[in-house]
Design a protein around this motif. Sequence first.
Motif, PDB file in Angstrom:
ATOM      1  N   ARG A 111       0.841  -1.203   0.000  1.00  0.00           N
ATOM      2  CA  ARG A 111       0.000   0.000   0.000  1.00  0.00           C
ATOM      3  C   ARG A 111       0.879   1.257   0.000  1.00  0.00           C
ATOM      4  NH1 ARG A 111      -3.612   1.153   4.258  1.00  0.00           N
ATOM      5  NH2 ARG A 111      -2.268  -0.002   5.702  1.00  0.00           N
ATOM      6  N   PHE A 112       0.486   2.233  -0.830  1.00  0.00           N
ATOM      7  CA  PHE A 112       1.169   3.525  -0.906  1.00  0.00           C
ATOM      8  C   PHE A 112       0.175   4.645  -0.680  1.00  0.00           C
ATOM      9  CE2 PHE A 112       3.956   0.949  -3.609  1.00  0.00           C
ATOM     10  CZ  PHE A 112       5.215   1.348  -3.200  1.00  0.00           C
ATOM     11  N   PHE A 113       0.654   5.713  -0.054  1.00  0.00           N
ATOM     12  CA  PHE A 113      -0.049   6.983  -0.138  1.00  0.00           C
ATOM     13  C   PHE A 113       0.524   7.678  -1.374  1.00  0.00           C
ATOM     14  CE2 PHE A 113      -0.171  11.585   0.595  1.00  0.00           C
ATOM     15  CZ  PHE A 113      -1.546  11.753   0.635  1.00  0.00           C
ATOM     16  N   VAL A 114      -0.362   8.032  -2.319  1.00  0.00           N
ATOM     17  CA  VAL A 114       0.071   8.574  -3.617  1.00  0.00           C
ATOM     18  C   VAL A 114      -0.434   9.993  -3.754  1.00  0.00           C
ATOM     19  CG1 VAL A 114       0.091   8.229  -6.104  1.00  0.00           C
ATOM     20  CG2 VAL A 114      -0.051   6.238  -4.579  1.00  0.00           C
ATOM     21  N   LEU A 115       0.463  10.908  -4.051  1.00  0.00           N
ATOM     22  CA  LEU A 115       0.124  12.321  -4.211  1.00  0.00           C
ATOM     23  C   LEU A 115       0.532  12.748  -5.626  1.00  0.00           C
ATOM     24  CD1 LEU A 115      -1.062  14.445  -2.239  1.00  0.00           C
ATOM     25  CD2 LEU A 115       1.293  15.208  -1.816  1.00  0.00           C
ATOM     26  N   PRO A 116      -0.383  13.365  -6.386  1.00  0.00           N
ATOM     27  CA  PRO A 116       0.004  13.849  -7.724  1.00  0.00           C
ATOM     28  C   PRO A 116       1.177  14.830  -7.624  1.00  0.00           C
ATOM     29  CG  PRO A 116      -2.378  13.903  -7.468  1.00  0.00           C
ATOM     30  CD  PRO A 116      -1.802  13.608  -6.103  1.00  0.00           C
ATOM     31  N   ALA A 117       2.007  14.823  -8.637  1.00  0.00           N
ATOM     32  CA  ALA A 117       3.219  15.653  -8.625  1.00  0.00           C
ATOM     33  C   ALA A 117       2.886  17.130  -8.446  1.00  0.00           C
ATOM     34  CB  ALA A 117       4.027  15.438  -9.914  1.00  0.00           C
ATOM     35  N   ASP A 118       1.847  17.617  -9.126  1.00  0.00           N
ATOM     36  CA  ASP A 118       1.491  19.042  -9.017  1.00  0.00           C
ATOM     37  C   ASP A 118       1.063  19.384  -7.590  1.00  0.00           C
ATOM     38  OD1 ASP A 118       2.050  19.329 -11.665  1.00  0.00           O
ATOM     39  OD2 ASP A 118      -0.044  19.251 -12.335  1.00  0.00           O
ATOM     40  N   THR A 119       0.294  18.471  -6.977  1.00  0.00           N
ATOM     41  CA  THR A 119      -0.132  18.715  -5.591  1.00  0.00           C
ATOM     42  C   THR A 119       1.069  18.687  -4.653  1.00  0.00           C
ATOM     43  OG1 THR A 119      -2.254  17.667  -6.061  1.00  0.00           O
ATOM     44  CG2 THR A 119      -1.639  17.905  -3.747  1.00  0.00           C
ATOM     45  N   PHE A 120       1.970  17.727  -4.874  1.00  0.00           N
ATOM     46  CA  PHE A 120       3.187  17.656  -4.050  1.00  0.00           C
ATOM     47  C   PHE A 120       3.977  18.955  -4.152  1.00  0.00           C
ATOM     48  CE2 PHE A 120       7.798  16.730  -4.032  1.00  0.00           C
ATOM     49  CZ  PHE A 120       7.946  16.349  -2.710  1.00  0.00           C
ATOM     50  N   ALA A 121       4.100  19.492  -5.358  1.00  0.00           N
ATOM     51  CA  ALA A 121       4.856  20.735  -5.551  1.00  0.00           C
ATOM     52  C   ALA A 121       4.166  21.896  -4.831  1.00  0.00           C
ATOM     53  CB  ALA A 121       4.986  21.032  -7.043  1.00  0.00           C
ATOM     54  N   THR A 122       2.842  21.958  -4.930  1.00  0.00           N
ATOM     55  CA  THR A 122       2.103  23.043  -4.271  1.00  0.00           C
ATOM     56  C   THR A 122       2.241  22.963  -2.753  1.00  0.00           C
ATOM     57  OG1 THR A 122       0.502  23.104  -6.082  1.00  0.00           O
ATOM     58  CG2 THR A 122      -0.163  24.092  -3.992  1.00  0.00           C
ATOM     59  N   VAL A 123       2.085  21.743  -2.223  1.00  0.00           N
ATOM     60  CA  VAL A 123       2.210  21.549  -0.775  1.00  0.00           C
ATOM     61  C   VAL A 123       3.593  21.945  -0.291  1.00  0.00           C
ATOM     62  CG1 VAL A 123       2.348  19.752   0.985  1.00  0.00           C
ATOM     63  CG2 VAL A 123       0.404  19.804  -0.602  1.00  0.00           C
ATOM     64  N   MET A 124       4.612  21.576  -1.054  1.00  0.00           N
ATOM     65  CA  MET A 124       5.987  21.924  -0.672  1.00  0.00           C
ATOM     66  C   MET A 124       6.165  23.430  -0.596  1.00  0.00           C
ATOM     67  SD  MET A 124       8.251  19.486  -0.072  1.00  0.00           S
ATOM     68  CE  MET A 124       9.824  20.130  -0.606  1.00  0.00           C
ATOM     69  N   ARG A 125       5.634  24.143  -1.591  1.00  0.00           N
ATOM     70  CA  ARG A 125       5.822  25.599  -1.614  1.00  0.00           C
ATOM     71  C   ARG A 125       5.014  26.301  -0.511  1.00  0.00           C
ATOM     72  NH1 ARG A 125       4.655  24.813  -7.216  1.00  0.00           N
ATOM     73  NH2 ARG A 125       6.554  24.462  -8.428  1.00  0.00           N
ATOM     74  N   GLU A 126       3.820  25.769  -0.231  1.00  0.00           N
ATOM     75  CA  GLU A 126       2.974  26.433   0.761  1.00  0.00           C
ATOM     76  C   GLU A 126       3.388  26.110   2.186  1.00  0.00           C
ATOM     77  OE1 GLU A 126      -1.065  25.410  -0.006  1.00  0.00           O
ATOM     78  OE2 GLU A 126      -1.156  26.503  -1.918  1.00  0.00           O
ATOM     79  N   TRP A 127       3.765  24.883   2.426  1.00  0.00           N
ATOM     80  CA  TRP A 127       4.030  24.460   3.795  1.00  0.00           C
ATOM     81  C   TRP A 127       5.500  24.584   4.195  1.00  0.00           C
ATOM     82  CZ3 TRP A 127       0.859  19.234   3.914  1.00  0.00           C
ATOM     83  CH2 TRP A 127      -0.501  19.528   3.758  1.00  0.00           C
ATOM     84  N   PHE A 128       6.369  24.528   3.227  1.00  0.00           N
ATOM     85  CA  PHE A 128       7.801  24.546   3.548  1.00  0.00           C
ATOM     86  C   PHE A 128       8.544  25.549   2.649  1.00  0.00           C
ATOM     87  CE2 PHE A 128       6.134  20.164   3.799  1.00  0.00           C
ATOM     88  CZ  PHE A 128       6.170  19.988   5.170  1.00  0.00           C
ATOM     89  N   PRO A 129       8.117  26.810   2.623  1.00  0.00           N
ATOM     90  CA  PRO A 129       8.755  27.759   1.677  1.00  0.00           C
ATOM     91  C   PRO A 129      10.252  27.913   1.909  1.00  0.00           C
ATOM     92  CG  PRO A 129       7.383  28.897   3.293  1.00  0.00           C
ATOM     93  CD  PRO A 129       7.069  27.452   3.420  1.00  0.00           C
ATOM     94  N   MET A 130      10.658  28.001   3.172  1.00  0.00           N
ATOM     95  CA  MET A 130      12.089  28.160   3.438  1.00  0.00           C
ATOM     96  C   MET A 130      12.848  26.900   3.023  1.00  0.00           C
ATOM     97  SD  MET A 130      14.009  29.137   6.998  1.00  0.00           S
ATOM     98  CE  MET A 130      15.795  29.222   7.072  1.00  0.00           C
ATOM     99  N   ALA A 131      12.269  25.732   3.328  1.00  0.00           N
ATOM    100  CA  ALA A 131      12.927  24.475   2.951  1.00  0.00           C
ATOM    101  C   ALA A 131      13.069  24.378   1.431  1.00  0.00           C
ATOM    102  CB  ALA A 131      12.140  23.284   3.492  1.00  0.00           C
ATOM    103  N   VAL A 132      12.017  24.816   0.712  1.00  0.00           N
ATOM    104  CA  VAL A 132      12.073  24.763  -0.754  1.00  0.00           C
ATOM    105  C   VAL A 132      13.200  25.644  -1.270  1.00  0.00           C
ATOM    106  CG1 VAL A 132      10.861  25.389  -2.878  1.00  0.00           C
ATOM    107  CG2 VAL A 132       9.678  24.102  -1.088  1.00  0.00           C
ATOM    108  N   HIS A 133      13.324  26.852  -0.721  1.00  0.00           N
ATOM    109  CA  HIS A 133      14.403  27.748  -1.150  1.00  0.00           C
ATOM    110  C   HIS A 133      15.770  27.110  -0.880  1.00  0.00           C
ATOM    111  CE1 HIS A 133      11.775  30.856  -2.370  1.00  0.00           C
ATOM    112  NE2 HIS A 133      11.358  31.188  -1.146  1.00  0.00           N
ATOM    113  N   LEU A 134      15.885  26.497   0.291  1.00  0.00           N
ATOM    114  CA  LEU A 134      17.159  25.842   0.620  1.00  0.00           C
ATOM    115  C   LEU A 134      17.456  24.697  -0.347  1.00  0.00           C
ATOM    116  CD1 LEU A 134      16.941  25.744   4.516  1.00  0.00           C
ATOM    117  CD2 LEU A 134      18.544  27.091   3.151  1.00  0.00           C
ATOM    118  N   LEU A 135      16.427  23.896  -0.620  1.00  0.00           N
ATOM    119  CA  LEU A 135      16.613  22.765  -1.528  1.00  0.00           C
ATOM    120  C   LEU A 135      16.958  23.236  -2.941  1.00  0.00           C
ATOM    121  CD1 LEU A 135      13.709  20.442  -0.342  1.00  0.00           C
ATOM    122  CD2 LEU A 135      16.158  20.002  -0.116  1.00  0.00           C
ATOM    123  N   GLU A 136      16.255  24.281  -3.389  1.00  0.00           N
ATOM    124  CA  GLU A 136      16.569  24.825  -4.714  1.00  0.00           C
ATOM    125  C   GLU A 136      18.005  25.325  -4.776  1.00  0.00           C
ATOM    126  OE1 GLU A 136      13.588  27.811  -5.190  1.00  0.00           O
ATOM    127  OE2 GLU A 136      12.232  26.475  -6.277  1.00  0.00           O
TER     128      GLU A 136
END
Length: 491
Positions: A111-136
Motif C-alpha cells: 500500500r502507498f499513499f500517492v500524491l500527484p506531482a502538481d499537488t506535491f509541488a504546491t504543498v511543498m511551496r505552501e508548507w515549507f517555503p524556506m525548505a524549498v528555497h534551501l533545496l533549490e
Amino acid sequence: MSGRLLPCSAKEIAGLFLFEELSVEQLGRLCTDGQVELFEPGPVYTEGDPATCFYVMIEGTVVLSRRVGGDDVEVSRTSQPGVYGGAMQAYLGDRVRQVYNNSMRVTVPTRFFVLPADTFATVMREWFPMAVHLLEGLFFGAKNTQAAIGQRERLLALGSLSAGLTHELNNPAAAAVRATAALRERVAKMRHKLAVIAEGPFSRDQLANLIEIQERTAERVAKAPSLSPLEAADREDAVTDWLEDRGVAQGWQLAPVFVQAGLDVDWLEQVAAAVDEEILPGAVGWLNYTVETELLMDEIADSTTRVSRLVDAAKQYSQLDRAPYQVADVHELLDSTLLMLSGKTGPRIRVVKDYDRTLPRIPAYPAELNQVWTNLIDNAVCAMRTADGEGTLTVRTALHADRLLVEFRDTGPGVPAEIRDRIFDPFFTTKPVGEGTGLGLDISWRIVVNKHHGSLLVESAPGDTRFQVLLPLTAADADGLPLIPTPEEQT
C-alpha cells in the motif's frame, strides 16, 4: 502504473515519519488531494517515464533499481514504512526534466499513499517555503559548481595537452631548421667541389663514373641498415683504416658519416675500382658531401613527417572535424591520446601497447572517450611519479565476453582499500591541493557508463593498479544514442 484505490486514513498517514509533524488540517488536505493505492507484486513506475506521482509506502516491500546499460541494477530493497520515491523534484517545476530517476517495483502486495506531482509541488511551496528555497539553492548550486569545476578540469587538461604538444612539435621543428641550415652549407661545399672537379684533369668517362657512383651511393643511403653501437664502431675502424691507407685526408672524420649511410669497405673498394687512383681522394670527398646531403634530407623528411603525425594526432584526439557519434577504432583513439600525452609520460615511464588488433570498430563518442583515456593515463602517470618517478604503463585491449576491454595498468603504489569505494565520487582527490579537482574519474564514469552503457572498474594492489573500461560492441539502441538520463537529471 495504477493500483487499486483504498480509503485514506489521516490517522494512518500521520504515523509515517514524513507527515508526523503535520496538523490535522494538513493531514486532511493530503487525504483529500491524494489517495491510498494497493499495488500487487510488479512494477510501480519505470525510470525515464514522466514523473507524475509522489509515493510514500504505508506497508509492504519496495525495490528501487537504476538502469545501467541494458540492465536494471538493484540499488535498495526495504520494508520500512514511510520510505518514499517518485516525483521528488516536482517542486522545481519545469526548470529540470521531470522524469522518474529510478524504477520502483514491489515484491508483495504493497500500500502507498500517492500524491500527484502538481499537488506535491504546491504543498511543498505552501508548507515549507524556506525548505524549498534551501533545496533549490542546494540543487542548482551543486549543479552549477559541478559544471564550473568540470569546465576547469577540461581546461586544465587542455592546457597540459597544449604544453605537451608544443614541446613535442618544437623538437622536430627545431631539428628540421638545424638540418636545413646544415644542408645549405653542404650544398655550397658540393658546388665548390664540383667546380674543382670540373677544372681538374678528369675525362668525360671519369666524370660519368663519378655521377654514376653518386647515384648508387644515394640509393645506398636510402637503404642503410640499423647497426648496434658495437657493429658501428667496428665498421668505422675498418673504414678509417681503408681511407688512411689510400691517402684520404681526415679519414677518421669521414668514416662515421659513411657508416651511418650504410657504406662499408666493400663499397669503397667498388668506388676505387671505378676511378683512377689519383682522383680517388677527390671522389671520396665528393661522395662525402653526397652522403651528408642525403642524410640531412632524410632528417628533414623525418622531422616534417613527425610534425604532420602530431598534427594528425591532435585532430584525431579533438575529433573537431568528425561527427560526435560514429563508429570508431579504439586503437586510433588510444594512439592519438598517448602521443598527445607523450610529453607528460616522459622518458622514465615506459609505455607498453598490448593491443588486440582483431577487435572490431565500435559505436562511440570518440572525443569523449579520448577524455576518459586522458584522465586514466594522467592518473596512472601521477601515481608512478609520486613513488620513484619510474614505472610502466601498459595499455591493453581485448575481447571480454561480449564487450571490448580497454585496460590501463600502472606499477604505482596502488589505491588504498579504504578509499577505493570513493575514487569515483565527485570532488574526491588524492592529489595535492591545486593539482586536481576530483572530477576526472567522475567525468570518466559518466562518459563510460551513462553515455556508452559500459562499465568502469578498478583493481588495485601495490605495483599493479588496473582501470578497466568495458564498452558494448553494438549501439545502445536503433539510433545509437543512449537513453539513460544524465546524472544532473537523476539528481
